[in-house]
Design a protein around this motif. Structure first.
Motif, PDB file in Angstrom:
ATOM      1  N   MET A  20     -10.279  -1.800  -4.591  1.00  0.00           N
ATOM      2  CA  MET A  20      -9.332  -2.262  -5.614  1.00  0.00           C
ATOM      3  C   MET A  20      -8.476  -1.113  -6.126  1.00  0.00           C
ATOM      4  O   MET A  20      -7.285  -1.274  -6.411  1.00  0.00           O
ATOM      5  CB  MET A  20     -10.094  -2.918  -6.768  1.00  0.00           C
ATOM      6  N   PHE A  21      -9.066   0.078  -6.224  1.00  0.00           N
ATOM      7  CA  PHE A  21      -8.324   1.249  -6.674  1.00  0.00           C
ATOM      8  C   PHE A  21      -7.264   1.639  -5.650  1.00  0.00           C
ATOM      9  O   PHE A  21      -6.121   1.967  -5.983  1.00  0.00           O
ATOM     10  CB  PHE A  21      -9.304   2.399  -6.909  1.00  0.00           C
ATOM     11  N   GLU A  22      -7.632   1.572  -4.373  1.00  0.00           N
ATOM     12  CA  GLU A  22      -6.697   1.943  -3.309  1.00  0.00           C
ATOM     13  C   GLU A  22      -5.522   0.985  -3.211  1.00  0.00           C
ATOM     14  O   GLU A  22      -4.405   1.389  -2.884  1.00  0.00           O
ATOM     15  CB  GLU A  22      -7.447   2.001  -1.975  1.00  0.00           C
ATOM     16  N   ASP A  57     -16.924   9.299  -8.640  1.00  0.00           N
ATOM     17  CA  ASP A  57     -17.982  10.246  -8.328  1.00  0.00           C
ATOM     18  C   ASP A  57     -18.665   9.791  -7.051  1.00  0.00           C
ATOM     19  O   ASP A  57     -18.284   8.793  -6.446  1.00  0.00           O
ATOM     20  CB  ASP A  57     -18.991  10.372  -9.481  1.00  0.00           C
ATOM     21  N   GLY A  58     -19.680  10.538  -6.622  1.00  0.00           N
ATOM     22  CA  GLY A  58     -20.464  10.152  -5.466  1.00  0.00           C
ATOM     23  C   GLY A  58     -19.646  10.003  -4.199  1.00  0.00           C
ATOM     24  O   GLY A  58     -18.704  10.760  -3.932  1.00  0.00           O
ATOM     25  N   PRO A  59     -19.964   8.984  -3.377  1.00  0.00           N
ATOM     26  CA  PRO A  59     -19.318   8.820  -2.073  1.00  0.00           C
ATOM     27  C   PRO A  59     -17.804   8.601  -2.154  1.00  0.00           C
ATOM     28  O   PRO A  59     -17.085   8.872  -1.199  1.00  0.00           O
ATOM     29  CB  PRO A  59     -20.001   7.573  -1.499  1.00  0.00           C
ATOM     30  N   SER A  60     -17.306   8.100  -3.284  1.00  0.00           N
ATOM     31  CA  SER A  60     -15.862   7.851  -3.415  1.00  0.00           C
ATOM     32  C   SER A  60     -15.064   9.135  -3.556  1.00  0.00           C
ATOM     33  O   SER A  60     -13.850   9.154  -3.316  1.00  0.00           O
ATOM     34  CB  SER A  60     -15.588   6.954  -4.628  1.00  0.00           C
ATOM     35  N   MET A  61     -15.734  10.206  -3.956  1.00  0.00           N
ATOM     36  CA  MET A  61     -15.033  11.454  -4.244  1.00  0.00           C
ATOM     37  C   MET A  61     -14.245  11.956  -3.041  1.00  0.00           C
ATOM     38  O   MET A  61     -13.088  12.361  -3.150  1.00  0.00           O
ATOM     39  CB  MET A  61     -16.047  12.511  -4.683  1.00  0.00           C
ATOM     40  N   ARG A  62     -14.856  11.900  -1.873  1.00  0.00           N
ATOM     41  CA  ARG A  62     -14.196  12.434  -0.681  1.00  0.00           C
ATOM     42  C   ARG A  62     -12.920  11.668  -0.378  1.00  0.00           C
ATOM     43  O   ARG A  62     -11.893  12.262  -0.032  1.00  0.00           O
ATOM     44  CB  ARG A  62     -15.163  12.367   0.498  1.00  0.00           C
ATOM     45  N   GLY A 121      -9.072  13.474  -0.712  1.00  0.00           N
ATOM     46  CA  GLY A 121      -8.252  13.582   0.487  1.00  0.00           C
ATOM     47  C   GLY A 121      -6.967  12.790   0.440  1.00  0.00           C
ATOM     48  O   GLY A 121      -6.191  12.791   1.402  1.00  0.00           O
ATOM     49  N   ASN A 122      -6.697  12.112  -0.671  1.00  0.00           N
ATOM     50  CA  ASN A 122      -5.494  11.289  -0.819  1.00  0.00           C
ATOM     51  C   ASN A 122      -4.758  11.707  -2.089  1.00  0.00           C
ATOM     52  O   ASN A 122      -5.192  11.380  -3.199  1.00  0.00           O
ATOM     53  CB  ASN A 122      -5.897   9.812  -0.884  1.00  0.00           C
ATOM     54  N   GLU A 173      -4.189  11.683  -8.022  1.00  0.00           N
ATOM     55  CA  GLU A 173      -3.350  11.723  -9.227  1.00  0.00           C
ATOM     56  C   GLU A 173      -3.811  10.703 -10.261  1.00  0.00           C
ATOM     57  O   GLU A 173      -3.739  10.932 -11.473  1.00  0.00           O
ATOM     58  CB  GLU A 173      -1.890  11.451  -8.838  1.00  0.00           C
ATOM     59  N   ARG A 174      -4.327   9.543  -9.794  1.00  0.00           N
ATOM     60  CA  ARG A 174      -4.703   8.456 -10.708  1.00  0.00           C
ATOM     61  C   ARG A 174      -6.179   8.471 -11.096  1.00  0.00           C
ATOM     62  O   ARG A 174      -6.582   7.811 -12.050  1.00  0.00           O
ATOM     63  CB  ARG A 174      -4.378   7.103 -10.071  1.00  0.00           C
ATOM     64  N   ALA A 175      -6.994   9.201 -10.340  1.00  0.00           N
ATOM     65  CA  ALA A 175      -8.437   9.174 -10.583  1.00  0.00           C
ATOM     66  C   ALA A 175      -8.817  10.110 -11.719  1.00  0.00           C
ATOM     67  O   ALA A 175      -8.114  11.073 -12.026  1.00  0.00           O
ATOM     68  CB  ALA A 175      -9.190   9.566  -9.311  1.00  0.00           C
ATOM     69  N   ILE A 176      -9.935   9.817 -12.353  1.00  0.00           N
ATOM     70  CA  ILE A 176     -10.503  10.678 -13.369  1.00  0.00           C
ATOM     71  C   ILE A 176     -11.775  11.293 -12.782  1.00  0.00           C
ATOM     72  O   ILE A 176     -12.717  10.586 -12.449  1.00  0.00           O
ATOM     73  CB  ILE A 176     -10.858   9.890 -14.650  1.00  0.00           C
TER      74      ILE A 176
END
Length: 254
Positions: A23-25, A35-40, A44-45, A50-53
């Motif tokens: 949904m974020f993408e 955090d966790g697995p989403s961090m990578r 890399g994008n 820019e939008r993530a905390i």
């Protein structure tokens, strides 16, 4: 700065990390704590970054070996061989896109009482193989199969562990995916032979790490007990001077 330019904010609870990330993408979520697995994927994008905390956290990730359920883990040489088969630098670069640091003790960098002088556990496949042979398992011969248990969000990390142990030690490891509640119940009751898990500090002092994870009576201690360590933690708990208390942390951690 004046009134907000938006009418309101809607906080959405999404149980599945994969669904939240999708949904974020696609823009269905404007902002997401990552955090966790989403961090990578985020690091890399550039647009997502820019939008993530993202925020640094005093969190440890550890690999647990239960010697009551897997006989070879009773031998310290086998446990050391497992540790020397895992390349922490490669893990940090590949699994976390650099958003982590290797840890050779228990207290993380940036936390009061951190010890930067603990000896490193170097990635050393040849040493790992030699240790395993000394323990009576040359080239992994005689090692019984073992399952490395995890939850879906941590799958990639565990697949890396399994592949490394199979490649370096010829250790028969399979990754087993378990529902989170079931997994926690199993590791808390000492019923899981091999697993990796994490823990985040609620207070930035080394005593919190040492007493919560390793003190015998702690609910977060998953099996390790040592009377000498407990005595040091009791002593640290009653020591007001920071320098003296940190020295006790270092003695306990070393």
């Amino acid at each position: 700065g004046g009134a907000p330019a938006i009418d309101g904010v809607e906080f959405v609870v999404i149980p599945s990390p994969e669904t939240a990330m999708a949904m974020f993408e696609t823009g269905d979520l404007d902002v997401m704590v990552v955090d966790g697995p989403s961090m990578r994927r985020v690091l890399g994008n550039p647009e997502l970054k820019e939008r993530a905390i993202t925020a640094a956290r005093a969190q440890v990730r550890y690999l647990a070996m239960n010697s009551d359920l897997y006989e070879p883990f009773k031998d310290k040489r086998v446990r050391e061989a497992v540790c020397r088969s895992l390349d922490q630098d490669a893990m940090i670069a590949g699994l976390y896109s650099g958003a982590a640091k290797p840890l050779y003790g228990q207290v993380t960098e940036g936390v009061a009482g951190y010890n930067p002088d603990l000896p490193k556990i170097e990635y050393d496949p040849e040493k790992a193989k030699a240790l395993l042979a000394e323990a009576g398992y040359p080239n992994g011969d005689g090692l019984p199969p073992v399952k490395l248990s995890t939850t879906e969000p941590n799958k990639n990390q565990h697949l890396y562990f399994a592949s490394q142990l199979q490649e370096v030690l010829n250790m028969p490891v399979d990754v087993e995916l378990v529902e989170r509640g079931t997994h926690l119940k199993s590791i808390n009751s000492g019923q899981t032979p091999f697993f990796a898990w994490g823990w985040s500090a609620g207070y930035p002092d080394g005593l919190y790490f040492l007493s919560q994870l390793w003190y015998s009576d702690s609910p977060y201690n998953r099996g390790w007990k040592n009377a000498e360590f407990d005595a040091l933690i009791d002593k640290a708990s009653m020591t007001a001077d920071n320098k003296e208390r940190y020295a006790i942390y270092h003695e306990a951690e070393g």
